[in-house]
Write an enzyme that holds these catalytic residues in place. Structure first.
Site, PDB file in Angstrom:
ATOM      1  N   LYS A  47       0.757  -1.237  -0.069  1.00 48.64           N
ATOM      2  CA  LYS A  47       0.112   0.059  -0.092  1.00 48.64           C
ATOM      3  C   LYS A  47       0.849   1.335   0.096  1.00 48.64           C
ATOM      4  O   LYS A  47       0.349   2.354  -0.154  1.00 48.64           O
ATOM      5  CB  LYS A  47      -0.874   0.099   1.149  1.00 48.64           C
ATOM      6  CG  LYS A  47      -1.743  -1.027   1.394  1.00 48.64           C
ATOM      7  CD  LYS A  47      -2.485  -1.122   2.745  1.00 48.64           C
ATOM      8  CE  LYS A  47      -2.956  -2.355   3.272  1.00 48.64           C
ATOM      9  NZ  LYS A  47      -3.403  -2.094   4.734  1.00 48.64           N
ATOM     10  N   GLY A  48       2.157   1.055   0.056  1.00 49.16           N
ATOM     11  CA  GLY A  48       2.881   2.069   0.542  1.00 49.16           C
ATOM     12  C   GLY A  48       2.976   3.378  -0.306  1.00 49.16           C
ATOM     13  O   GLY A  48       3.457   4.306  -0.109  1.00 49.16           O
ATOM     14  N   GLU A 103       7.852   2.380  -6.260  1.00 47.84           N
ATOM     15  CA  GLU A 103       8.051   1.956  -4.818  1.00 47.84           C
ATOM     16  C   GLU A 103       8.176   2.917  -3.926  1.00 47.84           C
ATOM     17  O   GLU A 103       8.606   4.192  -4.449  1.00 47.84           O
ATOM     18  CB  GLU A 103       9.061   0.847  -4.855  1.00 47.84           C
ATOM     19  CG  GLU A 103       9.491   0.372  -3.543  1.00 47.84           C
ATOM     20  CD  GLU A 103       8.474  -0.550  -2.826  1.00 47.84           C
ATOM     21  OE1 GLU A 103       7.222  -0.077  -2.619  1.00 47.84           O
ATOM     22  OE2 GLU A 103       8.827  -1.608  -2.578  1.00 47.84           O
ATOM     23  N   ASP A 104       7.769   2.807  -2.465  1.00 43.31           N
ATOM     24  CA  ASP A 104       7.823   4.065  -1.782  1.00 43.31           C
ATOM     25  C   ASP A 104       9.394   4.038  -1.136  1.00 43.31           C
ATOM     26  O   ASP A 104       9.593   5.171  -0.954  1.00 43.31           O
ATOM     27  CB  ASP A 104       6.848   3.885  -0.562  1.00 43.31           C
ATOM     28  CG  ASP A 104       6.794   2.260   0.105  1.00 43.31           C
ATOM     29  OD1 ASP A 104       7.889   1.504  -0.261  1.00 43.31           O
ATOM     30  OD2 ASP A 104       6.078   2.016   1.211  1.00 43.31           O
ATOM     31  N   ASP A 107      14.701  -0.751   0.680  1.00 43.65           N
ATOM     32  CA  ASP A 107      15.460  -0.975   2.139  1.00 43.65           C
ATOM     33  C   ASP A 107      16.493  -1.967   1.993  1.00 43.65           C
ATOM     34  O   ASP A 107      17.801  -1.582   1.321  1.00 43.65           O
ATOM     35  CB  ASP A 107      14.332  -1.286   3.031  1.00 43.65           C
ATOM     36  CG  ASP A 107      14.878  -1.279   4.668  1.00 43.65           C
ATOM     37  OD1 ASP A 107      15.739  -0.465   5.095  1.00 43.65           O
ATOM     38  OD2 ASP A 107      14.852  -2.319   5.174  1.00 43.65           O
ATOM     39  N   LYS A 135      17.030   3.926   1.127  1.00 43.26           N
ATOM     40  CA  LYS A 135      18.052   3.906   2.283  1.00 43.26           C
ATOM     41  C   LYS A 135      19.247   3.030   1.873  1.00 43.26           C
ATOM     42  O   LYS A 135      19.490   1.980   2.129  1.00 43.26           O
ATOM     43  CB  LYS A 135      17.470   3.138   3.347  1.00 43.26           C
ATOM     44  CG  LYS A 135      16.397   3.879   4.363  1.00 43.26           C
ATOM     45  CD  LYS A 135      15.942   3.241   5.463  1.00 43.26           C
ATOM     46  CE  LYS A 135      14.618   3.594   6.062  1.00 43.26           C
ATOM     47  NZ  LYS A 135      14.027   2.634   6.864  1.00 43.26           N
ATOM     48  N   PHE A 156      13.712   5.061  10.610  1.00 45.66           N
ATOM     49  CA  PHE A 156      12.339   4.689  10.080  1.00 45.66           C
ATOM     50  C   PHE A 156      11.459   5.777   9.883  1.00 45.66           C
ATOM     51  O   PHE A 156      11.261   6.775  10.832  1.00 45.66           O
ATOM     52  CB  PHE A 156      11.738   3.729  11.172  1.00 45.66           C
ATOM     53  CG  PHE A 156      10.651   2.913  10.607  1.00 45.66           C
ATOM     54  CD1 PHE A 156      10.749   1.787   9.905  1.00 45.66           C
ATOM     55  CD2 PHE A 156       9.354   3.438  10.765  1.00 45.66           C
ATOM     56  CE1 PHE A 156       9.844   1.094   9.438  1.00 45.66           C
ATOM     57  CE2 PHE A 156       8.126   2.653  10.269  1.00 45.66           C
ATOM     58  CZ  PHE A 156       8.490   1.545   9.941  1.00 45.66           C
ATOM     59  N   ASP A 163       3.864   3.681   6.314  1.00 42.98           N
ATOM     60  CA  ASP A 163       3.310   3.239   7.609  1.00 42.98           C
ATOM     61  C   ASP A 163       4.104   2.854   8.542  1.00 42.98           C
ATOM     62  O   ASP A 163       5.198   2.214   8.507  1.00 42.98           O
ATOM     63  CB  ASP A 163       2.164   2.092   7.414  1.00 42.98           C
ATOM     64  CG  ASP A 163       2.698   0.880   7.462  1.00 42.98           C
ATOM     65  OD1 ASP A 163       3.504   0.585   6.628  1.00 42.98           O
ATOM     66  OD2 ASP A 163       2.279  -0.004   8.071  1.00 42.98           O
ATOM     67  N   ARG A 169       0.115   6.559   7.297  1.00 37.23           N
ATOM     68  CA  ARG A 169       0.154   6.769   5.971  1.00 37.23           C
ATOM     69  C   ARG A 169      -0.590   8.066   5.311  1.00 37.23           C
ATOM     70  O   ARG A 169      -0.094   8.535   4.205  1.00 37.23           O
ATOM     71  CB  ARG A 169      -0.625   5.428   5.315  1.00 37.23           C
ATOM     72  CG  ARG A 169      -0.086   4.149   5.496  1.00 37.23           C
ATOM     73  CD  ARG A 169      -0.726   3.001   4.489  1.00 37.23           C
ATOM     74  NE  ARG A 169      -0.663   1.853   5.008  1.00 37.23           N
ATOM     75  CZ  ARG A 169       0.511   1.104   4.571  1.00 37.23           C
ATOM     76  NH1 ARG A 169       1.506   1.318   3.899  1.00 37.23           N
ATOM     77  NH2 ARG A 169       0.506  -0.295   4.808  1.00 37.23           N
TER      78      ARG A 169
END
Ligand code: IMP
Ligand code: MG
Length: 184
Positions: A47-48, A103-104, A107, A135, A156, A163, A169
């Protein structure tokens, strides 16, 4: 009223900066795909990426489609032994299409590494990855996105789609959570 903004320690990417990032990424996608003559399918990772994908999508003025996927990646170590679980799949064939995964945040890099292979194996003409945030310090596999909005430190972050425990969000900016939120 419990205001979720009170849980934010600091704003890392403001609304104005997010707008500028989306302008820039949309311009880059237009330059690369605007006159390709092939179908372009944007793949929004739920959902990001909902806010990021819609902001980029609405800035494009050439014909393109948007599709949605929900995935999670598993697997240890730095090799390819992990796998990707598809919770919601595309409703459209990507064969011979140009695909851009939106993509959000990248990582470990596992999700996008595996997802781009999956879509390439379905016969896409090309598969590229466009991420709002990156990141780089956290990377565990040899993967880099083709388009990066902004590199962030190893903290974070939440907001603008991202989220913590399904919350935050809906914030219009990207912020760092107060440590007290985790420690509760
Ligand atoms: P990876 O690159 O496969 O490790 O996974 C990236 C995914 O982890 C992202 O799509 C996010 O859903 C989640 N993620 C990683 N870092 C953060 C963060 O700082 N805030 C919120 N979600 C994160
Ligand atoms: Mg995600």
């Amino acid at each position: 009223m419990y205001n979720i903004e009170n849980d934010i320690e600091k704003i890392l990417v403001s609304e104005a900066e997010l707008k500028a990032i989306c302008d820039d990424l949309a311009a880059k996608l237009t330059e690369e795909y605007g006159e390709s003559g092939r179908d372009l399918i944007l793949v929004c990772i739920l959902k990001g990426s909902i806010m990021f994908a819609s902001e980029v999508f609405k800035r494009l003025r050439f014909p393109c489609a948007i599709e949605f996927m929900k995935v999670s990646s598993y697997g240890a170590g730095t090799n390819t032994s992990g796998f990707i679980q598809v919770h919601l799949d595309l409703k459209r064939d990507v064969k011979d299409a140009d695909v851009v995964i939106l993509e959000d945040i990248v990582d470990s890099g596992r999700t996008l590494e595996k997802l781009s292979h999956l879509l390439a194996n379905r016969g896409a003409h090309s598969v590229k990855c466009c991420t709002l945030l990156d990141k780089p310090e956290r990377r565990q596999v040899n993967f880099n996105a083709d388009y990066v909005g902004k590199a962030v430190p190893d903290v974070f972050v939440v907001g603008f789609g991202l989220d913590y425990d399904e919350k935050y969000r809906n914030l219009p900016y990207v912020g760092v959570l107060k440590p007290s939120v985790y420690q509760q």
